[in-house]
Design a protein around this motif. Structure first.
Motif, mmCIF file in Angstrom:
data_model
loop_
_atom_site.group_PDB
_atom_site.id
_atom_site.type_symbol
_atom_site.label_atom_id
_atom_site.label_comp_id
_atom_site.label_asym_id
_atom_site.label_seq_id
_atom_site.Cartn_x
_atom_site.Cartn_y
_atom_site.Cartn_z
ATOM 1 N N GLN A 125 -52.641 -22.948 -25.801
ATOM 2 C CA GLN A 125 -53.325 -21.716 -25.155
ATOM 3 C C GLN A 125 -52.249 -20.967 -24.131
ATOM 4 N N GLN A 126 -51.380 -21.708 -23.524
ATOM 5 C CA GLN A 126 -50.344 -21.098 -22.753
ATOM 6 C C GLN A 126 -49.580 -19.855 -23.654
ATOM 7 N N GLN A 127 -49.209 -20.564 -24.659
ATOM 8 C CA GLN A 127 -48.121 -19.717 -25.435
ATOM 9 C C GLN A 127 -49.221 -18.387 -25.941
ATOM 10 N N ALA A 128 -50.387 -18.615 -26.420
ATOM 11 C CA ALA A 128 -51.002 -17.582 -26.816
ATOM 12 C C ALA A 128 -51.288 -16.588 -25.638
ATOM 13 N N LEU A 129 -51.573 -17.147 -24.488
ATOM 14 C CA LEU A 129 -51.870 -16.226 -23.402
ATOM 15 C C LEU A 129 -50.549 -15.627 -22.903
ATOM 16 N N PHE A 313 -36.532 -14.119 -20.880
ATOM 17 C CA PHE A 313 -37.735 -15.296 -20.288
ATOM 18 C C PHE A 313 -38.360 -15.750 -21.580
ATOM 19 N N PRO A 314 -38.585 -15.042 -22.394
ATOM 20 C CA PRO A 314 -39.208 -15.732 -23.649
ATOM 21 C C PRO A 314 -38.501 -16.857 -24.210
ATOM 22 N N SER A 315 -37.296 -16.476 -24.524
ATOM 23 C CA SER A 315 -36.343 -17.790 -24.911
ATOM 24 C C SER A 315 -36.260 -18.848 -23.889
ATOM 25 N N PHE A 316 -36.495 -18.465 -22.600
ATOM 26 C CA PHE A 316 -36.499 -19.716 -21.786
ATOM 27 C C PHE A 316 -37.733 -20.266 -21.713
ATOM 28 N N LEU A 317 -38.853 -19.503 -21.830
ATOM 29 C CA LEU A 317 -40.266 -20.359 -22.283
ATOM 30 C C LEU A 317 -39.976 -21.317 -23.373
ATOM 31 N N LYS A 318 -39.460 -20.635 -24.225
ATOM 32 C CA LYS A 318 -39.257 -21.587 -25.467
ATOM 33 C C LYS A 318 -38.530 -22.781 -25.291
ATOM 34 N N HIS A 324 -38.146 -29.438 -22.316
ATOM 35 C CA HIS A 324 -38.841 -30.033 -20.982
ATOM 36 C C HIS A 324 -40.342 -30.355 -21.033
ATOM 37 N N ALA A 325 -40.573 -30.502 -22.432
ATOM 38 C CA ALA A 325 -42.029 -30.832 -22.435
ATOM 39 C C ALA A 325 -42.296 -32.077 -21.816
#
Length: 697
Positions: A125-129, A313-318, A324-325
């Motif tokens: 959900q987070q990713q979609a959002l 930032f997107p790459s960071f999120l990835k 760091h899951a």
DNA sequence: GGGCAGCTAAACAATG
DNA sequence: CCATTGTTTAGCTGCC
């Protein structure tokens, strides 16, 4: 308080400063000035920034662990009926769910409220959002530019020193406020945590975090964010940029309060434009979020021990989601970080305490007492007896000379007043006479029913040097003075001296407080005047004091019918004291006995009566009728006819010829014996059952 | 609003 | 006579 003023200031430009607290002028002016200058106010104090730094990693970790998509929070708010009018900056709404305090984290980790499956769903959900957010962000990109600059300033100090200089004064203003408010923040934070995180319930796989979002209204979330970070985030900036928004509360300061939340909601429900503005925020805040991500900076992942390079930032999120899951390692790291934060907070607390002590010390040395030392913790060690508690469940009064005085009691060390006893200080002044027109906040004594000597001792230095009226009744202070004396007795002048010595406040207006002392000595039955050959002194019947040394009103305090004189003599501890004190000059045991009696007259009587049925009766009578007897005794003693003064009579007739042996506790006996010398004494009288006329009114 | 507790001021007396 | 000490009363305020 500050929160209120800030809330109003921000919530509605047209109604700025309405009802702003007097102590918030600085903040308010700061905010106002910022807006008037057209610049985005950077209301982030250094302390806030520091706090934010400490929390960033943890916050980011929480995002990962909880998989709480920022936009999910936004969506939730949108779905909320209140949301359309809710003028919470989107960025705030986004950020808030990420915020997690160490306690919250601990809850999550320990309770394992989120199963891996739930987390996986949330992650998706987070990713979609996030994608949605990115789309929105382009639309409002221009509006974000300024905010971004400011955010960069905040996160990367020094990049734009010029603007930071402009903000420096504002930061200073906030720093002081924050220091004072931090304690409240922490308490409030705990409350918010209960309201929010505790609502998280396992067993809702699809929307495991829904309760969290719904459990905390956006304002609360904002507040939580503020409190956790102790700083103004990009959202603060946003809310100030959009001055038309009714963003209230959290934009102001780190001191979020429930009241502010209510205000926010109230405003939100009436502002129809909120949704549109919310969208704006939504888009803009994503970028802010990226910029402000606690785990991302300078193109590097700031996860503890990571430092992986991320282009954007997107790459960071990835990277964040991949590397760091939620797993044992991340959890462990989170816990470590939690410990770090807690340690830092502890250190901060200690340093603040030290600072407070330093300030207090410096104030002591200074000549300006109003500068504000604060009384030390007056509430910490209330250990008085129930009787005292009942006798004095009073709140603290106000200080005539230090309006800002004791709001935040602090703990401090050694007491100067005394270490010799643990007497209860006694009643706290219920109110303070406004004659001197300087109120003391009663807040500092909240929940204080009574004080123990250590409490007053803790603050002795404060009162010694600060012209602050002590929050104790005259009676309590007089008693304290007497009990502190080596022989538990003081002349009036010595009592005066004690007051002036112990309290700076009593170094002026002498006529007033001296008169009050005299009045109290006369009115309170617990104070026993003992006449001596070379003058008189005062002792205190602590038992009577603890029972309640109420002023007798509407009737003569010391009515003392003559026919009861002997009875009074026989029952009166004051007479005992009279004897003792009379012997004090010739018997080294006198002081000890007096002290014993003063501190615990009842046990003394009990002991005295032990093994002696006759004395037992007498002791009971004395114990029960102590106050009434005292009253009569004092009445006689203060009678206008000195020749008939029981004190004098005792002194002249008994004292010198009836040595008191404290070791044998024969005081009462001796007293009774000597009382027989009184012309009106009836040895056959049943004093044990003699009704006390103390309450005869 | 009444009662209570506490404070302040004042009057008055006794005493040194 | 004056200052100090002590008593008593009245009035006020704040709290319950």
């Amino acid at each position: 308080m500050m929160q209120e003023s800030g809330t109003e200031t921000r919530s509605n430009d047209s109604a700025i400063q309405n009802g702003a607290g007097p102590g918030n002028h600085l903040l308010e002016c700061t905010l106002r000035e910022s807006r008037s200058n057209g610049e985005t106010p950077l209301e982030i104090g250094a302390a806030e920034l520091a706090h934010l730094q400490q929390q960033q990693a943890l916050q980011a970790a929480r995002q990962i662990l909880i998989n709480q998509q920022p936009l999910s929070g936004i969506k939730t708010h949108k779905r909320n009926d209140k949301q359309p009018s809710l003028q919470v900056p989107v960025s705030v709404a986004m950020m808030t769910p990420q915020v997690i305090t160490p306690q919250q984290m601990q809850q999550i980790l320990q309770q394992q409220v989120l199963t891996p499956q739930q987390l996986q769903v949330l992650l998706q959900q987070q990713q979609a959002l996030m994608l949605q957010q990115q789309q929105l962000q382009e639309f409002y990109k221009k509006q974000q530019e300024q905010l971004q600059l400011q955010l960069l300033q905040q996160q990367h100090a020094g990049k734009q020193p010029k603007e930071q200089q402009q903000v420096a004064t504002q930061q200073l203003a906030f720093q002081q406020q924050l220091l004072q408010m931090q304690q409240l923040q922490q308490q409030h934070l705990l409350t918010l945590q209960r309201q929010g995180l505790l609502s998280i319930q396992p067993g809702q796989p699809t929307l495991p975090l829904q309760p969290l979002v719904q459990g905390m209204i956006p304002a609360e979330l904002q507040q939580l964010w503020k409190e956790v970070t102790g700083s103004h985030t990009a959202d603060d900036v946003v809310c100030n940029n959009h001055s038309t928004l009714d963003l209230s509360t959290t934009c102001v300061s780190s001191t979020a309060q429930p009241k502010a939340s209510l205000l926010l909601n109230s405003h939100a429900s009436t502002n129809g434009q909120a949704s549109v503005l919310t969208l704006k925020r939504e888009s803009s805040s994503h970028e802010e979020y990226a910029q402000n991500h606690s785990l991302y900076g300078h193109g590097v992942c700031k996860w503890p021990g990571c430092e992986a390079i991320c282009e954007d930032f997107p790459s960071f999120l990835k990277h964040l989601n991949n590397e760091h899951a939620l797993d044992d390692r991340s959890t462990a790291q989170c816990r470590v970080q939690m410990q770090v934060v807690q340690q830092l907070e502890l250190q901060l607390s200690k340093d603040k305490e030290r600072l407070q002590a330093m300030m207090t010390h410096l104030h002591v040395k200074s000549t300006e007492p109003k500068a504000s030392p604060q009384p030390l913790n007056l509430v910490s060690s209330a250990t008085l007896s129930k009787t005292v508690s009942e006798a004095s469940p009073q709140s603290l009064p106000h200080t005539p000379t230090t309006p800002t005085a004791p709001l935040t009691p602090i703990t401090q060390g050694p007491s100067v007043i005394t270490t010799t006893s643990i007497h209860n200080v006694g009643p706290i002044r219920r109110r303070y006479s406004d004659k001197y027109n300087v109120p003391i906040s009663s807040d500092w004594m909240i929940s204080v029913d009574f004080l123990s000597l250590p409490d007053i001792a803790q603050n002795q230095e404060f009162y010694k040097n600060a012209e602050v009226r002590p929050p104790f009744t005259y009676a309590s202070l007089i008693r304290q003075a007497i009990l502190e004396s080596p022989e538990k007795q003081l002349t009036l002048n010595e009592i005066y001296n004690w007051f002036t010595r112990q309290f700076a406040y009593f170094r002026r207006n002498a006529a007033t407080w001296k008169g009050a002392i005299r009045t109290n000595l006369s009115l309170h039955k617990c104070f026993i005047r003992v006449e001596e050959e070379y003058g008189s002194f005062w002792t205190v019947d602590d038992e009577a004091f603890k029972r309640g040394h109420h002023i007798h009103r509407g009737r003569p305090r010391k009515p003392c019918p003559d026919e009861h004189f002997d009875q009074l003599v026989a029952h009166s501890p004051s007479l005992i004291k009279n004897i003792q004190t009379s012997h004090a000059y010739c018997s080294p045991l006198s002081a000890a006995l007096q002290a014993s009696m003063a501190e615990n007259s009842l046990p003394l009587y009990t002991t005295a009566s032990m093994g002696n049925p006759a004395l037992n009766s007498l002791a009971n009578a004395m114990r029960e009728d102590l106050n009434g007897v005292m009253e009569h005794t004092n009445s006689n003693g203060s009678d206008s006819s000195p020749g008939r003064s029981p004190m004098q009579g005792m002194h002249q007739v008994h004292v010198k010829e009836e040595p008191l042996d404290p070791d044998e506790n024969e005081g009462p006996l001796s007293l009774v014996t000597t009382a027989n010398h009184s012309p009106e004494f009836d040895p056959d009288r049943d004093y044990e059952d003699e009704p006390v006329n103390e309450d005869m009114e």
